[in-house]
Structures are given as C-alpha cells and as structure tokens.
Design a protein around this motif. Structure first.
Motif, PDB file in Angstrom:
ATOM      1  N   LEU A   1      13.625  10.590   0.047  1.00 18.06           N
ATOM      2  CA  LEU A   1      12.870   9.691  -0.822  1.00 18.06           C
ATOM      3  C   LEU A   1      11.772  10.446  -1.562  1.00 18.06           C
ATOM      4  N   PHE A   2      10.997  11.230  -0.839  1.00 22.17           N
ATOM      5  CA  PHE A   2       9.892  11.967  -1.458  1.00 22.17           C
ATOM      6  C   PHE A   2      10.420  12.939  -2.517  1.00 22.17           C
ATOM      7  N   ASP A   3      11.526  13.622  -2.218  1.00 22.30           N
ATOM      8  CA  ASP A   3      12.110  14.568  -3.180  1.00 22.30           C
ATOM      9  C   ASP A   3      12.568  13.850  -4.441  1.00 22.30           C
ATOM     10  N   LEU A   4      13.140  12.653  -4.292  1.00 17.92           N
ATOM     11  CA  LEU A   4      13.546  11.880  -5.461  1.00 17.92           C
ATOM     12  C   LEU A   4      12.337  11.571  -6.335  1.00 17.92           C
ATOM     13  N   ILE A   5      11.251  11.096  -5.730  1.00 17.98           N
ATOM     14  CA  ILE A   5      10.055  10.739  -6.509  1.00 17.98           C
ATOM     15  C   ILE A   5       9.471  11.987  -7.169  1.00 17.98           C
TER      16      ILE A   5
ATOM     17  N   GLU B   1       0.832  -1.206   0.000  1.00 12.43           N
ATOM     18  CA  GLU B   1       0.000   0.000   0.000  1.00 12.43           C
ATOM     19  C   GLU B   1       0.867   1.256   0.000  1.00 12.43           C
ATOM     20  N   ALA B   2       1.940   1.253   0.788  1.00  9.90           N
ATOM     21  CA  ALA B   2       2.842   2.401   0.860  1.00  9.90           C
ATOM     22  C   ALA B   2       3.501   2.663  -0.492  1.00  9.90           C
ATOM     23  N   PHE B   3       4.011   1.614  -1.135  1.00  9.74           N
ATOM     24  CA  PHE B   3       4.676   1.779  -2.425  1.00  9.74           C
ATOM     25  C   PHE B   3       3.705   2.272  -3.486  1.00  9.74           C
ATOM     26  N   ASP B   4       2.496   1.732  -3.520  1.00 11.35           N
ATOM     27  CA  ASP B   4       1.501   2.183  -4.492  1.00 11.35           C
ATOM     28  C   ASP B   4       1.149   3.649  -4.255  1.00 11.35           C
ATOM     29  N   THR B   5       0.984   4.027  -2.996  1.00 13.40           N
ATOM     30  CA  THR B   5       0.621   5.402  -2.649  1.00 13.40           C
ATOM     31  C   THR B   5       1.686   6.389  -3.098  1.00 13.40           C
ATOM     32  N   LEU B   6       2.953   6.063  -2.861  1.00 14.24           N
ATOM     33  CA  LEU B   6       4.027   6.994  -3.206  1.00 14.24           C
ATOM     34  C   LEU B   6       4.416   6.903  -4.676  1.00 14.24           C
ATOM     35  N   PHE B   7       4.742   5.728  -5.161  1.00 11.59           N
ATOM     36  CA  PHE B   7       5.322   5.599  -6.496  1.00 11.59           C
ATOM     37  C   PHE B   7       4.294   5.696  -7.614  1.00 11.59           C
ATOM     38  N   ASN B   8       3.119   5.135  -7.439  1.00 10.46           N
ATOM     39  CA  ASN B   8       2.114   5.131  -8.507  1.00 10.46           C
ATOM     40  C   ASN B   8       1.104   6.271  -8.384  1.00 10.46           C
ATOM     41  N   LYS B   9       0.596   6.494  -7.194  1.00 15.14           N
ATOM     42  CA  LYS B   9      -0.409   7.543  -7.003  1.00 15.14           C
ATOM     43  C   LYS B   9       0.226   8.904  -6.760  1.00 15.14           C
ATOM     44  N   ARG B  10       1.462   8.914  -6.273  1.00 12.76           N
ATOM     45  CA  ARG B  10       2.206  10.137  -5.961  1.00 12.76           C
ATOM     46  C   ARG B  10       1.426  11.033  -4.998  1.00 12.76           C
ATOM     47  N   ASP B  11       0.859  10.391  -4.007  1.00 14.42           N
ATOM     48  CA  ASP B  11       0.103  11.095  -2.974  1.00 14.42           C
ATOM     49  C   ASP B  11       1.025  11.262  -1.768  1.00 14.42           C
ATOM     50  N   TYR B  12       1.757  12.371  -1.744  1.00 16.81           N
ATOM     51  CA  TYR B  12       2.775  12.597  -0.718  1.00 16.81           C
ATOM     52  C   TYR B  12       2.181  12.799   0.667  1.00 16.81           C
TER      53      TYR B  12
ATOM     54  N   GLU C   1       2.977  10.102   3.872  1.00 15.25           N
ATOM     55  CA  GLU C   1       3.598  10.444   5.158  1.00 15.25           C
ATOM     56  C   GLU C   1       3.165   9.496   6.269  1.00 15.25           C
ATOM     57  N   ARG C   2       1.975   8.939   6.177  1.00 14.67           N
ATOM     58  CA  ARG C   2       1.512   8.034   7.236  1.00 14.67           C
ATOM     59  C   ARG C   2       2.215   6.683   7.193  1.00 14.67           C
ATOM     60  N   TYR C   3       2.866   6.355   6.057  1.00  9.54           N
ATOM     61  CA  TYR C   3       3.562   5.076   5.918  1.00  9.54           C
ATOM     62  C   TYR C   3       5.053   5.153   6.266  1.00  9.54           C
ATOM     63  N   TRP C   4       5.661   6.303   6.031  1.00 13.61           N
ATOM     64  CA  TRP C   4       7.104   6.474   6.277  1.00 13.61           C
ATOM     65  C   TRP C   4       7.331   7.320   7.526  1.00 13.61           C
ATOM     66  N   SER C   5       8.163   6.820   8.418  1.00 15.38           N
ATOM     67  CA  SER C   5       8.480   7.525   9.658  1.00 15.38           C
ATOM     68  C   SER C   5       9.222   8.829   9.362  1.00 15.38           C
ATOM     69  N   PRO C   6       8.965   9.872  10.151  1.00 12.84           N
ATOM     70  CA  PRO C   6       9.746  11.104  10.012  1.00 12.84           C
ATOM     71  C   PRO C   6      11.235  10.854  10.307  1.00 12.84           C
ATOM     72  N   ARG C   7      11.538   9.769  11.009  1.00 16.66           N
ATOM     73  CA  ARG C   7      12.924   9.410  11.330  1.00 16.66           C
ATOM     74  C   ARG C   7      13.416   8.240  10.469  1.00 16.66           C
ATOM     75  N   TYR C   8      12.821   8.098   9.308  1.00 12.64           N
ATOM     76  CA  TYR C   8      13.132   7.035   8.351  1.00 12.64           C
ATOM     77  C   TYR C   8      14.618   7.002   8.028  1.00 12.64           C
ATOM     78  N   ILE C   9      15.214   5.827   8.107  1.00 10.46           N
ATOM     79  CA  ILE C   9      16.643   5.652   7.819  1.00 10.46           C
ATOM     80  C   ILE C   9      16.782   5.049   6.427  1.00 10.46           C
ATOM     81  N   GLN C  10      17.505   5.746   5.556  1.00 14.39           N
ATOM     82  CA  GLN C  10      17.674   5.354   4.160  1.00 14.39           C
ATOM     83  C   GLN C  10      19.097   4.842   3.944  1.00 14.39           C
TER      84      GLN C  10
END
Length: 146
Positions: A51-55, A15-26, A30-39
């Motif tokens: 990640l969001f800036d890249l997309i 669901e997270a990948f579809d929301t960000l990569f396909n739907k581009r609903d930033y 945000e509800r799927y990725w932690s504000p402290r997300y480690i990349q």
C-alpha cells in the motif's frame, strides 16, 4: 463521556487515511497499519508496504475525501473519493477495513470511476452534492457546489 468502539474505529480510519493519502506521512502512517496487514484489493501489492509503495508511486496531487462512514464492531466502511492520481476519472471507493487492537489489519475495496453529469443516467452525483466539472490536463478533477 467515552467514545464508543465504533466511534473510535471511524475516527481511526479517517485519521489513518488522511495521514497516508493526503499528508503522505509514511512514518506516522505505520502506527495505523499493522505490519501484518492483509490486503484484498486486486490492484495493490500485499501488505502495508504494498500500500505504501503504491501511494509513493502516485503524483503529489493525490487527494482523498471521505464521505459516508459506518462502523459495526471491528469493521468500518468509508465511502470516499480519490482524485489527482493521474487517471482520466476520479475513483469513488467503498473501503472496508477490519480493526484489531486499534490498528488496521485487513482491507477490501469496491472502486468505480466517477461519472460526470453527462455520463450519469440517474443525474445524481456519485459522491457529495456535486459532479466533477472537468478533468484538467494533469487529470486533477475539479468540482463545484450547486
């Protein structure tokens, strides 16, 4: 019947990948990725905003297709295809995510350019049941079922 933790985690990642990569609903993403997300990916800037800036910087034709997905405890690995992002070849990726309290907190990946049938020594597609048939002028790969 209640869903297992692994089942919930797999559904969350898809669901997270579809929301960000396909739907581009930033906002929703945000509800799927932690504000402290480690990349850990070498080609993505740190954190959720990296990640969001890249997309945001990629063409609207970006598409993500999930394939095999496995989960073990708080870890999910999804094998998928990224296409339509402006590169000469699609990317086949194994994304590894750590989930904590229902949110994505950490990410690693292994990425490889998708081979055409002519390039493949094994003659087996890297993703799904078919090879990409061509790369169009805008670098959006097309594929067909055999």
């Amino acid at each position: 019947m209640s869903q297992t933790r692994q089942g919930r985690n797999k559904a969350l990642v898809l669901e997270a990948f579809d929301t960000l990569f396909n739907k581009r609903d930033y906002v929703a993403a945000e509800r799927y990725w932690s504000p402290r997300y480690i990349q850990h990916s070498a080609h993505i800037a740190p954190g959720r905003e990296g990640l969001f800036d890249l997309i945001r910087s990629l063409p609207a034709t970006l598409k993500y297709e999930p394939g095999v997905i496995v989960a073990d405890g708080d870890f999910v690995i999804v094998h998928g295809r990224f296409s339509g992002f402006g590169a000469p070849a699609n990317w086949i990726a194994a994304d590894i995510l750590r989930i904590q309290d229902g949110i994505l907190v950490e990410h690693w990946d292994v990425i490889q350019d998708e081979a055409t049938e002519e390039q493949s020594k094994s003659k087996a597609p890297m993703f799904g049941s078919s090879f990409p048939t061509c790369v169009t002028s805008d670098n959006v790969s097309e594929s067909h079922m055999r």
